[in-house]
Design a protein around this motif. Structure first.
Motif, mmCIF file in Angstrom:
data_model
loop_
_atom_site.group_PDB
_atom_site.id
_atom_site.type_symbol
_atom_site.label_atom_id
_atom_site.label_comp_id
_atom_site.label_asym_id
_atom_site.label_seq_id
_atom_site.Cartn_x
_atom_site.Cartn_y
_atom_site.Cartn_z
ATOM 1 N N LEU A 79 -101.790 94.646 28.974
ATOM 2 C CA LEU A 79 -101.795 93.715 30.095
ATOM 3 C C LEU A 79 -101.668 92.279 29.598
ATOM 4 C CD1 LEU A 79 -104.713 95.227 32.241
ATOM 5 C CD2 LEU A 79 -102.294 95.869 32.199
ATOM 6 N N ASP A 80 -100.730 91.525 30.183
ATOM 7 C CA ASP A 80 -100.593 90.117 29.810
ATOM 8 C C ASP A 80 -100.768 89.228 31.037
ATOM 9 O OD1 ASP A 80 -98.123 90.162 31.189
ATOM 10 O OD2 ASP A 80 -96.954 90.413 29.355
ATOM 11 N N ILE A 81 -100.852 87.926 30.776
ATOM 12 C CA ILE A 81 -101.115 86.977 31.853
ATOM 13 C C ILE A 81 -100.006 87.018 32.897
ATOM 14 C CG2 ILE A 81 -101.514 84.561 32.434
ATOM 15 C CD1 ILE A 81 -103.745 85.714 30.791
ATOM 16 N N ASN A 82 -98.748 87.029 32.456
ATOM 17 C CA ASN A 82 -97.635 87.088 33.405
ATOM 18 C C ASN A 82 -97.759 88.284 34.332
ATOM 19 O OD1 ASN A 82 -95.845 84.833 32.995
ATOM 20 N ND2 ASN A 82 -95.285 85.692 31.002
ATOM 21 N N GLY A 83 -98.031 89.453 33.757
ATOM 22 C CA GLY A 83 -98.118 90.664 34.558
ATOM 23 C C GLY A 83 -99.259 90.628 35.553
ATOM 24 N N GLU A 84 -100.413 90.099 35.122
ATOM 25 C CA GLU A 84 -101.562 90.037 36.028
ATOM 26 C C GLU A 84 -101.361 88.985 37.121
ATOM 27 O OE1 GLU A 84 -104.455 92.255 35.988
ATOM 28 O OE2 GLU A 84 -102.728 93.182 34.999
ATOM 29 N N ILE B 225 -111.257 81.530 30.383
ATOM 30 C CA ILE B 225 -110.969 82.399 29.235
ATOM 31 C C ILE B 225 -110.051 81.702 28.230
ATOM 32 C CG2 ILE B 225 -111.359 84.500 30.572
ATOM 33 C CD1 ILE B 225 -108.342 84.878 30.768
ATOM 34 N N ASN B 226 -109.883 80.395 28.422
ATOM 35 C CA ASN B 226 -109.174 79.556 27.445
ATOM 36 C C ASN B 226 -107.728 79.983 27.200
ATOM 37 O OD1 ASN B 226 -111.586 77.995 26.918
ATOM 38 N ND2 ASN B 226 -112.331 79.750 25.738
ATOM 39 N N VAL B 227 -107.009 80.235 28.291
ATOM 40 C CA VAL B 227 -105.580 80.509 28.151
ATOM 41 C C VAL B 227 -104.915 79.227 27.623
ATOM 42 C CG1 VAL B 227 -103.458 81.147 29.339
ATOM 43 C CG2 VAL B 227 -105.628 82.178 30.034
ATOM 44 N N PRO B 228 -104.148 79.303 26.541
ATOM 45 C CA PRO B 228 -103.550 78.088 25.957
ATOM 46 C C PRO B 228 -102.542 77.437 26.902
ATOM 47 C CG PRO B 228 -103.478 79.932 24.417
ATOM 48 C CD PRO B 228 -103.854 80.506 25.745
ATOM 49 N N LEU B 229 -102.287 76.154 26.656
ATOM 50 C CA LEU B 229 -101.249 75.439 27.381
ATOM 51 C C LEU B 229 -99.889 76.044 27.089
ATOM 52 C CD1 LEU B 229 -102.346 71.733 26.731
ATOM 53 C CD2 LEU B 229 -102.624 73.025 28.862
ATOM 54 N N ASN B 230 -98.953 75.836 28.012
ATOM 55 C CA ASN B 230 -97.580 76.249 27.764
ATOM 56 C C ASN B 230 -97.108 75.639 26.442
ATOM 57 O OD1 ASN B 230 -94.537 76.092 27.932
ATOM 58 N ND2 ASN B 230 -94.943 77.116 29.877
ATOM 59 N N PRO B 231 -96.450 76.409 25.588
ATOM 60 C CA PRO B 231 -96.034 75.890 24.268
ATOM 61 C C PRO B 231 -95.173 74.634 24.340
ATOM 62 C CG PRO B 231 -95.769 78.267 24.351
ATOM 63 C CD PRO B 231 -96.119 77.829 25.746
ATOM 64 N N GLY B 232 -94.538 74.369 25.493
ATOM 65 C CA GLY B 232 -93.712 73.178 25.624
ATOM 66 C C GLY B 232 -94.491 71.936 26.001
ATOM 67 N N THR C 182 -95.661 80.323 40.007
ATOM 68 C CA THR C 182 -94.660 79.655 39.172
ATOM 69 C C THR C 182 -95.203 78.335 38.652
ATOM 70 O OG1 THR C 182 -92.867 80.716 40.401
ATOM 71 C CG2 THR C 182 -92.300 78.758 39.124
ATOM 72 N N ALA C 183 -95.952 77.617 39.478
ATOM 73 C CA ALA C 183 -96.582 76.372 39.026
ATOM 74 C C ALA C 183 -97.587 76.652 37.908
ATOM 75 C CB ALA C 183 -97.268 75.678 40.195
ATOM 76 N N ILE C 184 -98.376 77.705 38.051
ATOM 77 C CA ILE C 184 -99.340 78.061 37.000
ATOM 78 C C ILE C 184 -98.621 78.343 35.689
ATOM 79 C CG2 ILE C 184 -100.981 79.845 36.261
ATOM 80 C CD1 ILE C 184 -101.859 80.077 39.199
ATOM 81 N N LYS C 185 -97.501 79.049 35.763
ATOM 82 C CA LYS C 185 -96.747 79.384 34.556
ATOM 83 C C LYS C 185 -96.192 78.133 33.875
ATOM 84 C CE LYS C 185 -95.273 83.954 36.267
ATOM 85 N NZ LYS C 185 -94.111 84.775 36.710
ATOM 86 N N PHE C 186 -95.958 77.076 34.636
ATOM 87 C CA PHE C 186 -95.476 75.820 34.068
ATOM 88 C C PHE C 186 -96.530 75.201 33.153
ATOM 89 C CE2 PHE C 186 -95.193 71.142 34.435
ATOM 90 C CZ PHE C 186 -93.895 70.922 33.990
ATOM 91 N N PHE C 187 -97.782 75.377 33.486
ATOM 92 C CA PHE C 187 -98.854 74.723 32.737
ATOM 93 C C PHE C 187 -99.440 75.577 31.617
ATOM 94 C CE2 PHE C 187 -98.797 72.449 36.793
ATOM 95 C CZ PHE C 187 -98.802 71.135 36.348
ATOM 96 N N PHE C 188 -99.379 76.892 31.738
ATOM 97 C CA PHE C 188 -100.062 77.763 30.788
ATOM 98 C C PHE C 188 -99.087 78.668 30.035
ATOM 99 C CE2 PHE C 188 -103.417 76.800 33.864
ATOM 100 C CZ PHE C 188 -104.497 76.522 33.024
ATOM 101 N N ASP C 189 -99.529 79.114 28.851
ATOM 102 C CA ASP C 189 -98.774 80.098 28.080
ATOM 103 C C ASP C 189 -99.135 81.479 28.607
ATOM 104 O OD1 ASP C 189 -97.480 81.675 26.289
ATOM 105 O OD2 ASP C 189 -98.394 80.826 24.490
ATOM 106 N N CYS C 190 -98.317 81.987 29.487
ATOM 107 C CA CYS C 190 -98.638 83.230 30.199
ATOM 108 C C CYS C 190 -98.115 84.472 29.499
ATOM 109 C CB CYS C 190 -98.109 83.151 31.628
ATOM 110 S SG CYS C 190 -98.872 81.834 32.588
ATOM 111 N N ASN C 191 -97.571 84.318 28.302
ATOM 112 C CA ASN C 191 -97.117 85.481 27.540
ATOM 113 C C ASN C 191 -98.256 86.133 26.763
ATOM 114 O OD1 ASN C 191 -94.289 85.307 28.231
ATOM 115 N ND2 ASN C 191 -94.179 83.491 26.927
ATOM 116 N N HIS C 192 -99.430 85.523 26.756
ATOM 117 C CA HIS C 192 -100.564 86.060 26.007
ATOM 118 C C HIS C 192 -101.079 87.354 26.627
ATOM 119 C CE1 HIS C 192 -101.794 83.133 22.874
ATOM 120 N NE2 HIS C 192 -101.115 82.281 23.630
#
Length: 615
Positions: free
Chosen positions: A543-548, A371-378, A499-509
């Motif tokens: 619903l956002d990525i972090n919550g799911e 679903i093309n979740v963007p990379l973490n902004p950092g 937590t590792a997934i959150k390091f790589f992706f922008d999970c606030n979407h």
């Protein structure tokens, strides 16, 4: 919400103690090493081999010994240098410094952590885990058997573990303790398992454990009720009313069970009031959205157990006691012939019965890619016109890191399970309830100390009338694995991998727009689990990525815990935070291994922000 302090962070390095002696490798770099004092000749040899590994007589001898001489500068080699010139000594020194500095940063002493006091209060050990040991009666372990387990865990000697007095020597899988020596294992990355910190498990006599056991009883009765039907179910309404009457649920100490309990939040996790765990469908989108593993389709339909009380186990006192003594399982699981989406508690139990530790989180990573979740902004590759990431800060790095986190999280969980807490399993607590209400002898000391909330619960008469005892019905013939309850392996792996997934992706979407962009939507399984329907709840857009992702952690750990009857809620809660603690330390250790400069922020499970950087 307030959490207990975790172990010291970077910059709070413990000074060497009498157990370690300072050693110099190059006469210029003081390091902290084990208390072994090599001779000066040994030190020179170590230095020479490290510096001359790719050149000279010492390197040739070393490479020849491990069969690499023909590959690096052997007789057949014509080239005298690599395509790109690099500084051999400089690279070796940099790697050495990095490893030493990282080791020093993780050289942290945590004072001995206290248990909940049950082992001292109940001298017959009836308040602690004892499955697979020899028992003298219902929920009463044999003292010699129990002391043999403690002796092995104290000495750490393999021979002592081989001499544990089990209840059924030479029996099947139920007769052997599951991996107790993992509690003593070391690791080379992240916090040492013994430096991780979570609070002591709640006492067997506490109102909290009573509330958690009542929750288990209700979950057993509701295993076959689809989550979508909770709002209209009279049985769910009874469970909600009973849960809301429990003293712990009503107390200020309750920061884990959503309150007031409603059909919407029943059996859901929570880190702070109103977090993503209690929004939307019960099942996380990452457990139902289809995806490919390479070219292999993953429909996210699973082999599940057939509904019905014939698929509930260990409700006979005789069978219960035999299995507690390590005896063979009685009865066998009956499987559904159709593959189904996870739609109720029994389906979640079936998923977690044989899942690989990081399976759900690798699948979540694949769904995020689809679903093309963007990379973490950092991520430093964002906006680059000349490069794209792969094995560093890219998809290959993410997939490998998710798997890598699992064993580190499990080692931390096993330390608290076997060394610090030895918390009994919910099935063992059910044995105490059975002993208390039926007057078995010898009398387990802990049975007399059970909180009245569990004894007065509206669920116990229903359990007894349905199964003929007050034992906690198990979703698996063998009940729990033969290891203590607190914390959960499933939960610790969940916390670390997510937590590792959150390091790589922008999970606030928000997840719905990302799904819509690829012609999908937020979905929920049908009541029969054969199809997916668009979720029409008013909170779909929230619903956002972090919550799911957080919801996925609870889905998996509660599937193995509350719905299967294996783990208390608090065991899951703290295991997820333990896994997060481990993952953050690993990511922090790894940060300077990357050549790319980055500063990456992660939203933790409690909603706060943490930053990982190598700048």
């Amino acid at each position: 919400m307030a959490f207990p302090p975790v172990s010291a962070g970077k910059g709070q390095v413990r000074k060497p103690t009498e157990r370690r002696s300072p050693v110099k490798i190059d006469n210029e770099r003081p390091i902290v090493a084990p208390a072994i004092d090599p001779s000066s000749e040994d030190k020179k040899s170590i230095d020479k081999n490290r510096r001359q590994f790719l050149g000279g007589v010492a390197a040739a001898a070393t490479l020849g010994a491990i069969g690499l001489e023909p590959l690096v500068g052997g007789k057949e080699s014509e080239a005298k240098a690599s395509v790109i010139t690099y500084a051999v000594d400089g690279r070796a020194d940099a790697s050495h410094h990095y490893r030493i500095n990282t080791a020093n940063a993780e050289d942290i002493d945590v004072p001995e952590q206290a248990d909940n006091g049950d082992a001292k209060r109940f001298t017959d050990f009836s308040g602690n885990y004892s499955k697979a040991l020899l028992h003298d009666g219902l929920a009463v372990p044999n003292l010699a058997s129990y002391h043999s387990l403690k002796r092995a865990l104290t000495s750490g000697e393999f021979s002592d573990f081989e001499n544990i007095i089990v209840g059924t020597p030479g029996g099947g899988t139920n007769s052997k303790e599951l991996g107790p020596q993992m509690a003593l294992a070391f690791d080379l990355e992240g916090l040492d398992s013994h430096a991780t910190v979570i609070p002591a498990a709640p006492s067997v006599a506490s109102a909290q454990t009573a509330a958690e056991e009542v929750e288990h009883y209700w979950a057993a009765l509701l295993r076959d009720v689809p989550f979508n039907e909770y709002l209209g179910s009279s049985s769910v309404a009874q469970a909600v009313a009973d849960m809301n009457n429990l003293s712990f649920v009503n107390s200020s100490k309750n920061n884990q069970i959503p309150f007031p309990v409603t059909p919407q939040n029943l059996f859901r996790g929570q880190f702070f009031k109103g977090d993503g765990n209690v929004l939307g469908p019960y099942i996380s989108q990452f457990l139902v959205q289809p995806r490919f593993l390479g070219v292999q389709p993953l429909s996210q339909q699973y082999q599940t157990f057939l509904p019905g009380t014939f698929n509930d186990f260990m409700t006979s006192p005789g069978v219960f006691q035999s299995i507690q003594n390590g005896g063979a399982s009685v009865g066998s699981l009956r499987f559904d012939s159709a593959f189904r989406f996870v739609r109720d508690g029994r389906d979640l139990a079936a998923y977690t019965h044989v899942d690989a530790p990081y399976q759900a989180y690798l699948t979540a990573f694949l769904v995020m890619g689809s679903i093309n979740v963007p990379l973490n902004p950092g991520n430093p590759y964002i906006g680059s016109e000349t490069q794209k990431p792969f094995a560093t800060l890219g998809s290959a790095d993410a997939a490998g890191t998710i798997a890598e986190m699992a064993t580190r999280a499990l080692k931390a969980a096993w330390f608290h399970k076997w060394i610090k807490d030895l918390r009994l399993r919910p099935e063992e607590y059910g044995g105490l309830v059975q002993a208390r209400l039926t007057g078995t002898t010898p009398v387990p000391q802990a049975a007399g100390a059970l909180h009245p909330d569990v004894l007065n619960s509206a669920v116990l008469p229903m359990i007894n009338s349905t199964y003929g005892s007050f034992l906690l019905p198990q979703a698996f013939p063998e009940g729990s694995p033969t290891m203590p309850c607190y914390p959960t392996g499933h939960g610790a792996v969940a916390g670390a991998c997510i937590t590792a997934i959150k390091f790589f992706f922008d999970c606030n979407h928000k997840i719905q727009p990302l799904l819509n962009a690829v012609s999908r939507n937020v979905v929920t399984p049908s009541d029969d689990g054969l199809s997916l329907s668009t979720y029409t709840g008013s909170d779909a857009a929230e619903l956002d990525i972090n919550g799911e992702l957080n919801k996925l952690a609870f889905n998996i750990s509660f599937g193995h815990g509350i719905h299967a009857g294996i783990h208390f809620r608090s065991s899951t809660f703290w295991s997820i935070l333990l896994g997060e603690q481990i993952a953050l330390s690993v990511l922090d250790d790894r940060a300077k291994s990357y050549n790319e400069p980055f500063t990456i922020s992660i939203t933790k499970f409690d909603g706060t922000i943490v930053t990982i950087t190598n700048q």
